[in-house]
Design a protein around this motif. Sequence first.
Motif, short mmCIF file in Angstrom:
data_model
loop_
_atom_site.label_atom_id
_atom_site.label_comp_id
_atom_site.label_asym_id
_atom_site.label_seq_id
_atom_site.Cartn_x
_atom_site.Cartn_y
_atom_site.Cartn_z
N TYR A 45 0.80 -1.23 0.00
CA TYR A 45 0.00 0.00 0.00
C TYR A 45 0.84 1.28 0.00
O TYR A 45 0.33 2.35 -0.31
N SER A 46 2.12 1.15 0.36
CA SER A 46 2.97 2.35 0.34
C SER A 46 3.86 2.37 -0.92
O SER A 46 4.69 3.26 -1.08
N THR A 47 3.67 1.38 -1.81
CA THR A 47 4.44 1.36 -3.06
C THR A 47 3.91 2.47 -3.98
O THR A 47 2.69 2.62 -4.10
N PRO A 48 4.80 3.22 -4.65
CA PRO A 48 4.30 4.25 -5.58
C PRO A 48 3.43 3.60 -6.67
O PRO A 48 3.78 2.55 -7.20
N GLY A 49 2.28 4.19 -6.92
CA GLY A 49 1.38 3.67 -7.97
C GLY A 49 0.46 2.56 -7.50
O GLY A 49 -0.28 2.00 -8.29
N SER A 52 -4.55 -0.19 3.99
CA SER A 52 -3.43 0.75 3.95
C SER A 52 -2.30 0.15 4.76
O SER A 52 -2.46 -0.91 5.37
N GLU A 53 -1.17 0.87 4.80
CA GLU A 53 -0.02 0.37 5.56
C GLU A 53 -0.40 0.19 7.03
O GLU A 53 0.03 -0.76 7.70
#
Length: 472
Positions: A198-202, A209-210
């Motif tokens: 969930y914190s990966t770009p895109g 969420s994280e």
Amino acid sequence: MTEPVSICVIGSGYVGLVAATCFAEMGHRVVCVDNDEAKVKTLCEGGMPIFERHLPELLSKHRNQGLSFMTDLAFAVAQSDAVFIAVGTPQEGDSGAADLSFVEAVVSEIARSIGSYKVIVEKSTVPVYTNEWIGRVLHRHGVPASDFDVVSNPEFLREGTAVKDFLHPDRIVVGAGSERAAEVLRRIYAPLTEGTYYSTPGALAGQRSESNPARLLVTSPQSAEIIKHASNAFLALKISFINSVANLAEAVDADIEDIAVGIGMDSRIGSKFLRAGLGYGGSCFPKDVAAFHWVAQQRGVDFQLLSEVRKINDAQRDIFCNKVLSALWTLRGKRLAALGLAFKGGTDDIRDSPAIDVIRRLLAAGATIVACDPAAQERAREVLAESDKMRYAGDVYEAAHNADAALILTDWKEFGEIDLDRLKGEMRFPIVIDGRNLYNPTTMREHGFTYLSVGRPANYEARQGELRSVAI
Ligand code: UDX
């Protein structure tokens, strides 16, 4: 960052294709296998065999990167740590039993390709004890017990929101008989359960969420198999329940929409799957309720409740057709606009679609149908061939041109946003019979329509007026 796992997904239908693409999105190396050469060619060339939100973007992002397609099952299995079986399990005749011959054929092929330890994961919806059968078939083909574990990892994807459901799941269920196998599945789902995805770009945004990652439940294989069937059966039960209450509401001039809100506000019940209408359809609920009932019968358990769920669901279609008759008196020679063909909005799937069933019945009663659907028209043409009685239109207004009534059969968002004045201008008579309760009866009446829906007073306006005068 978790270590990528080499995954093989067998079957590129709804479940297989979504699972394979989402595993690639989660950072794994994925090979998706299908024996349908034309389909594999389409996928390799960037084509899309199904209509599913977010899938085209994710497929083009990962195709030939972390995700490849092929027909060579042996090759794909040999290079994978986990092999997901996502082939079809259609209903076998009228008994309700699931036809597991595709699963068995795939397992026999896998057996010939296993050279080292693999986790075989059943992803298709299957009856309890399939897990054990897969193990037996592998043994019979001489695969040593130390070379595999079989795990049940049921999917809970809804068509139309399948990608989001996969990446932002309510829960992930893993039915594993050994800790070693459970650990492989934990590694596969780690990007979702640890929240790193969930914190990966895109990353696709959604309910997880994280700080609120996905939850993974490990159970026995049998429990996982039952969880899948019981979940779908319970949701189908909720729909049949609200439809029965809707029929009662209609008989006593109550409003099912208010009732559903009132029931759903109880957090023990919840507001979802309380939409009254034409009943459930699709490739899962009808088949799974029947299969679950069959499984119970096989084990000597009298699960009569499930027959009632099915009976109520079938009856909703009769009730709707009777409503059409009650509005139009006779159907021979009448022209009806059918808004919707898919089994629900947001998909092109027409399998066991209440809309198609209702259209068939109305055609048999002599009506002429002009149908439209934002996505399912091409598929519908294969089962409802175009003729002088069955026609297809480019949009709602074309379908409604000179119609004696318009029927709302699928809950497409677009059908809830119709320009009502324009619709009325097209129609011979302004009659709308809504099987999905997409409109407010007062609004329809204000626009000059005779409006019949599900579980709401037919003379809604008059009733509201009466109530107001009582209140005064
Ligand atoms: C279902 C399950 O939801 C999913 O978890 C499982 O993995 C596959 O089967 P799907 O068949 O895609 O998913 O559709 P879903 O959104 O669940 O709807 C099923 C049917 O019930 C549709 O015909 C829909 O119109 C109907 N429905 C749904 C209602 O009539 N009322 C409701 O309140 C909800």
